[in-house]
Every structure is written in C-alpha cells, then in structure tokens.
Design a protein around this motif. Structure first.
Motif, PDB file in Angstrom:
ATOM      1  N   THR A 196       8.523  -2.549  -0.113  1.00 22.40           N
ATOM      2  CA  THR A 196      10.178  -3.652  -0.541  1.00 22.40           C
ATOM      3  C   THR A 196       9.955  -4.707  -1.450  1.00 22.40           C
ATOM      4  OG1 THR A 196      11.335  -1.870   1.218  1.00 22.40           O
ATOM      5  CG2 THR A 196      12.602  -3.768  -0.120  1.00 22.40           C
ATOM      6  N   ALA A 197       8.982  -5.431  -0.777  1.00 25.53           N
ATOM      7  CA  ALA A 197       9.005  -6.861  -0.827  1.00 25.53           C
ATOM      8  C   ALA A 197       8.221  -6.333  -2.228  1.00 25.53           C
ATOM      9  CB  ALA A 197       8.133  -7.832  -0.275  1.00 25.53           C
ATOM     10  N   ALA A 198       7.071  -5.821  -2.322  1.00 25.52           N
ATOM     11  CA  ALA A 198       6.690  -5.327  -3.665  1.00 25.52           C
ATOM     12  C   ALA A 198       6.918  -4.891  -4.479  1.00 25.52           C
ATOM     13  CB  ALA A 198       4.677  -4.374  -2.766  1.00 25.52           C
ATOM     14  N   LEU A 199       7.730  -3.994  -4.367  1.00 22.16           N
ATOM     15  CA  LEU A 199       8.866  -3.640  -5.115  1.00 22.16           C
ATOM     16  C   LEU A 199       9.372  -4.239  -5.772  1.00 22.16           C
ATOM     17  CD1 LEU A 199       8.606  -0.062  -3.869  1.00 22.16           C
ATOM     18  CD2 LEU A 199       7.626  -0.385  -5.848  1.00 22.16           C
ATOM     19  N   ALA A 200      10.688  -4.977  -4.784  1.00 16.54           N
ATOM     20  CA  ALA A 200      11.267  -6.305  -5.289  1.00 16.54           C
ATOM     21  C   ALA A 200      11.100  -7.238  -5.998  1.00 16.54           C
ATOM     22  CB  ALA A 200      12.798  -5.924  -4.467  1.00 16.54           C
ATOM     23  N   GLN A 201       9.405  -7.999  -5.694  1.00 24.23           N
ATOM     24  CA  GLN A 201       9.537  -9.270  -5.726  1.00 24.23           C
ATOM     25  C   GLN A 201       8.041  -9.210  -6.499  1.00 24.23           C
ATOM     26  OE1 GLN A 201       9.843 -11.697  -2.023  1.00 24.23           O
ATOM     27  NE2 GLN A 201      11.887 -12.616  -3.113  1.00 24.23           N
ATOM     28  N   MET A 202       7.143  -8.504  -6.144  1.00 22.29           N
ATOM     29  CA  MET A 202       5.477  -9.106  -6.265  1.00 22.29           C
ATOM     30  C   MET A 202       5.879  -8.588  -7.999  1.00 22.29           C
ATOM     31  SD  MET A 202       2.795  -8.390  -3.141  1.00 22.29           S
ATOM     32  CE  MET A 202       3.229  -9.317  -2.141  1.00 22.29           C
ATOM     33  N   MET A 203       5.828  -6.855  -8.074  1.00 24.95           N
ATOM     34  CA  MET A 203       6.039  -6.079  -9.438  1.00 24.95           C
ATOM     35  C   MET A 203       6.787  -6.902 -10.190  1.00 24.95           C
ATOM     36  SD  MET A 203       4.577  -2.560  -8.325  1.00 24.95           S
ATOM     37  CE  MET A 203       3.850  -2.037  -9.801  1.00 24.95           C
ATOM     38  N   PRO A 204       8.135  -6.806 -10.129  1.00 21.73           N
ATOM     39  CA  PRO A 204       8.713  -7.253 -11.142  1.00 21.73           C
ATOM     40  C   PRO A 204       8.708  -8.739 -11.427  1.00 21.73           C
ATOM     41  CG  PRO A 204       9.947  -6.669  -9.279  1.00 21.73           C
ATOM     42  CD  PRO A 204       9.037  -6.795  -9.333  1.00 21.73           C
ATOM     43  N   LEU A 205       7.639  -9.419 -11.041  1.00 20.89           N
ATOM     44  CA  LEU A 205       7.593 -11.180 -11.095  1.00 20.89           C
ATOM     45  C   LEU A 205       5.998 -11.221 -12.051  1.00 20.89           C
ATOM     46  CD1 LEU A 205       8.642 -12.913  -7.895  1.00 20.89           C
ATOM     47  CD2 LEU A 205       9.463 -12.973 -10.648  1.00 20.89           C
ATOM     48  N   GLY A 206       5.200  -9.811 -11.867  1.00 16.27           N
ATOM     49  CA  GLY A 206       4.133  -9.839 -12.624  1.00 16.27           C
ATOM     50  C   GLY A 206       2.684 -10.190 -11.590  1.00 16.27           C
ATOM     51  N   MET A 207       2.818 -10.221 -10.632  1.00 13.32           N
ATOM     52  CA  MET A 207       2.276 -11.067  -9.646  1.00 13.32           C
ATOM     53  C   MET A 207       0.713 -10.114  -9.358  1.00 13.32           C
ATOM     54  SD  MET A 207       4.631 -12.916  -6.752  1.00 13.32           S
ATOM     55  CE  MET A 207       3.182 -12.342  -6.436  1.00 13.32           C
ATOM     56  N   VAL A 208       1.730  -8.395  -9.556  1.00 12.33           N
ATOM     57  CA  VAL A 208       0.191  -7.679  -8.991  1.00 12.33           C
ATOM     58  C   VAL A 208       0.094  -6.956 -10.533  1.00 12.33           C
ATOM     59  CG1 VAL A 208      -0.231  -7.966  -6.765  1.00 12.33           C
ATOM     60  CG2 VAL A 208       1.544  -6.486  -7.324  1.00 12.33           C
TER      61      VAL A 208
ATOM     62  N   LEU B  37       3.257 -11.597   0.929  1.00 16.24           N
ATOM     63  CA  LEU B  37       3.839 -11.849   0.396  1.00 16.24           C
ATOM     64  C   LEU B  37       3.933 -13.667  -0.100  1.00 16.24           C
ATOM     65  CD1 LEU B  37       6.084 -11.786  -1.636  1.00 16.24           C
ATOM     66  CD2 LEU B  37       7.809 -11.509  -0.099  1.00 16.24           C
ATOM     67  N   GLU B  38       3.790 -14.305   0.742  1.00 16.52           N
ATOM     68  CA  GLU B  38       4.085 -15.682   0.786  1.00 16.52           C
ATOM     69  C   GLU B  38       2.683 -16.050   0.031  1.00 16.52           C
ATOM     70  OE1 GLU B  38       4.058 -19.674   3.651  1.00 16.52           O
ATOM     71  OE2 GLU B  38       4.454 -18.226   4.728  1.00 16.52           O
ATOM     72  N   LYS B  39       1.301 -15.548   0.964  1.00 14.81           N
ATOM     73  CA  LYS B  39       0.311 -16.510   0.040  1.00 14.81           C
ATOM     74  C   LYS B  39      -0.304 -15.734  -1.577  1.00 14.81           C
ATOM     75  CE  LYS B  39      -4.529 -16.240   1.871  1.00 14.81           C
ATOM     76  NZ  LYS B  39      -4.711 -17.803   2.329  1.00 14.81           N
ATOM     77  N   MET B  40       0.264 -14.343  -1.272  1.00 14.62           N
ATOM     78  CA  MET B  40       0.009 -13.656  -2.851  1.00 14.62           C
ATOM     79  C   MET B  40       0.761 -14.312  -4.216  1.00 14.62           C
ATOM     80  SD  MET B  40      -1.290 -10.285  -2.861  1.00 14.62           S
ATOM     81  CE  MET B  40      -1.688 -10.161  -4.310  1.00 14.62           C
TER      82      MET B  40
END
Length: 367
Positions: free
Chosen positions: A97-109, A74-77
């Motif tokens: 959970t972090a992918a669904l709660a942070q990475m995806m909503p922020l449009g990172m992945v 999460l930090e690196k990406m």
C-alpha cells in the motif's frame, strides 16, 4: 504528506510497460548486467539473502539480499532517493500500500515486467509486478479438533471464542489495517452474506458497513495480539492443548507443521474467506546505477528457480505457470480460490484509512 494524485499514480503504473517479447533478448540483458556495479535487493524475508547468492552464482552478476520490513523499507528508500545515494536497487515490498501510495507517485521506483514472460503473468499482476502473493489463513489445531471448529468468521465474535483467537497485532502490522479497508471496499457484500448465514437475518445497514461491525465486535471479543506470526502459530498449534486458540497465521509458519513441531490446518470451510493474500511487488529504484542487473534480478524472481525458496512457504508466484512447491506444507493452493486477493485500485484510500481503522481497533479492543 502523501500527494493525492490518482492520475499521477495511474500514469506511473503504465509508464514503464515492457517492450514486446519478440524484441527482448535475455542474453543481451545478462551481458549488459555483467558490466554493471553490484546491486542490493531489499525484502521482508531473510530468505532473500540466499536468493541473491543463487542469482549471483547463476548469472555472474553480484547481488546482495538484505532483510528489511515494510515500514523500514519505505523510510530507507525515501532517504536514499532524496540523498541521491541509492543502495537498494530492487525492492520486494513488505508494504504494498505504501509503495502504491507513496513510492510510485513520488517517482522513487519503477515497474518492469519481463517481456518474454508476459504470457505467463496475468494482466492484473503486471503493473505493478506481483512477484508473489503472501497469504495468511485462518488456522486451527488439528490435534485437538477433527475439523475446523468454526465455519463463519462471525462466530469469532461470540463469547465462546472470547480471548481464544490470535493474530499479529493490527496496530503494528499495517497490512491488517489495509485489509480492513480492502474488505470494506471490495468484499463487504460477502461479509453481509456471511452475517445473514450465521445469524439468520439480514445485516442492518443502519450500522454502516458489515466489515466495520465485524472489526468492532471482533476487537471487543479480546483476541490475543502478538508481535509475530511465530507467536500466534505457537498459540494455535502447540501440541497437547485442550482448548487451543484459533488464529490468522502466515502459511510460512506451516514449516513447523512439516517438522512435527506444531499441529495446524487451514480452516477450509471458513466463510466468507479462508485467508488474505498481500502482494509483494518487485520494483526497481528510479536512481539505480545498474538498471540491467536490476531487471535481470526481477526476471529471475519470476521463474520457478528464482522464487522456489518463497513458494515452499506457501507464497504464490505472480507467474501463473509456476506450480505449488512440492514441499509446501499448508496446502493453501487447494483453497486459493477462497483467499481474498489484494486490490491495488484502492491503495491510496487504504493508506489514508489506516488511522481510522487503527482508532476503531484501539477504541473497541478488550483485553
């Protein structure tokens, strides 16, 4: 701070639906991928190095595998995304959970499901794409015990098992904190039913959830927190013990059972569940400069050949047609129906509840 945008999350989960299978051309994807720059995949298992090498050899598309755990992913990406300097083109999530709660909503992945494999991938595994489920199972020493000495997880709160249960430390393994919340939200009735079966009386709902009551009682019973599944498996399965630990152990550690180093078996009769399966999502960086290569790698991971060095460790492919690996040592597939499955719908709440469950564990834990 994580944005509270469930509508945005839902939109992102469906925004990258695959095109119809009849319009998908795998050979065209391979040809396009060969024109692109090399790619890198981040994953929590070191086996990704060999997977990437095999992929490169098969398709003539250069890929590198890098072992990075969930928090570091999460930090690196996040840093790469903000800097516009993407190194990780594909990620197998160590922290779904972090992918669904942070990475995806922020449009990172972005999510991509291979169109030609849609018929082999259950709908629940498509958005986001589940590459594999990573199970941990209640395990016992089968050299000491002829069968599992416990058949109900409420027994693990009894004095008999005080300081005789082990698992990776929930304060350093976020997936366990997530699972406390998952169980409370999705499986609490099963916890209450198991309570009644064990104690012969209904669970008193005045205490709150059965899950929270169990977590408090379990923590008070002084389980041994370890820094790895390897340490926990040693406490459970080391040969020659008179009173070995029981534990919640990754099926990957059953490799050492196959090698004769440990003596362990799954508690197949444990109620209300014998284990937990945390998904590894296969996601593509929104800023990758090699989107075709990234998609081809995702496609490869959804095949028996591409995921074989994970299924040998008991991981279960998100492609339902891929059978158990012939050399898998735990036998988890025989009890798969009793392994709790992660529910993506509550991921934002799970993420927000981590501090609450951390506090509950810390305040009740007894050494």
């Amino acid at each position: 701070m994580r944005p509270h945008v469930p509508v945005l999350l839902a939109t992102l989960l469906v925004a990258h639906q695959s095109v119809a299978a009849e319009s998908f051309d795998l050979q065209a994807l391979i040809t396009a991928a060969r024109q692109e720059a090399p790619i890198t995949i981040y994953a929590p298992s070191g086996k990704i190095v060999d997977t990437a090498a095999a992929f490169s050899q098969k398709y003539g598309v250069k890929a590198e595998g890098v072992k990075i755990n969930g928090a570091a992913q999460l930090e690196k990406m996040t840093r790469e995304f903000r800097a516009g300097n993407v190194r990780g083109d594909v990620v197998l999530t160590g922290d779904p959970t972090a992918a669904l709660a942070q990475m995806m909503p922020l449009g990172m992945v972005e999510n991509w499901t291979p169109p030609d494999l849609l018929g082999q991938i259950p709908a629940t595994n498509r958005d986001p794409l589940v590459v594999y489920g990573d199970p941990v199972v209640w395990s016992y020493n089968n050299e000491t015990y002829a069968k599992c000495p416990v058949d109900n997880i409420w027994a693990l709160t009894d004095a008999k098992w005080q300081r005789k249960i082990t698992l990776q430390d929930p304060l350093t393994k976020a997936s366990y904190l997530d699972w406390f919340n998952q169980i409370e939200h999705h499986y609490d009735e099963q916890m209450a039913t198991a309570y009644q079966a064990y104690y012969g009386k209904p669970f008193d709902r005045a205490q709150g959830s059965a899950t929270e009551a169990w977590v408090k009682a379990f923590a008070k019973n002084g389980p041994l927190p370890t820094d790895s599944d390897g340490s926990a498996s040693e406490a459970v399965g080391a040969p020659g013990q008179k009173e070995p630990f029981m534990g919640l152990i990754s099926t990957a550690k059953y490799r050492d059972v196959a090698k004769g180093k440990l003596r362990m078996a799954i508690c197949g009769s444990m109620q209300p569940f014998v284990g937990l399966s945390t998904p590894a999502f296969g996601l593509i960086s929104a800023k990758t400069k090699s989107p075709n290569s990234a998609r081809l790698l995702i496609h490869y991971l959804m095949t028996e050949e591409g995921i074989a060095n994970q299924t040998i460790d008991g991981k279960v492919s998100g492609n339902s047609t891929i059978p158990p690996h012939a050399k898998e040592a735990s036998g988890v597939h025989a009890v798969w129906g009793q392994v709790l499955q992660y529910q993506s719908t509550s991921a934002p709440q799970d993420f927000d509840a981590r501090q609450r469950w951390s506090d509950i564990w810390r305040l009740n834990f007894t050494r």
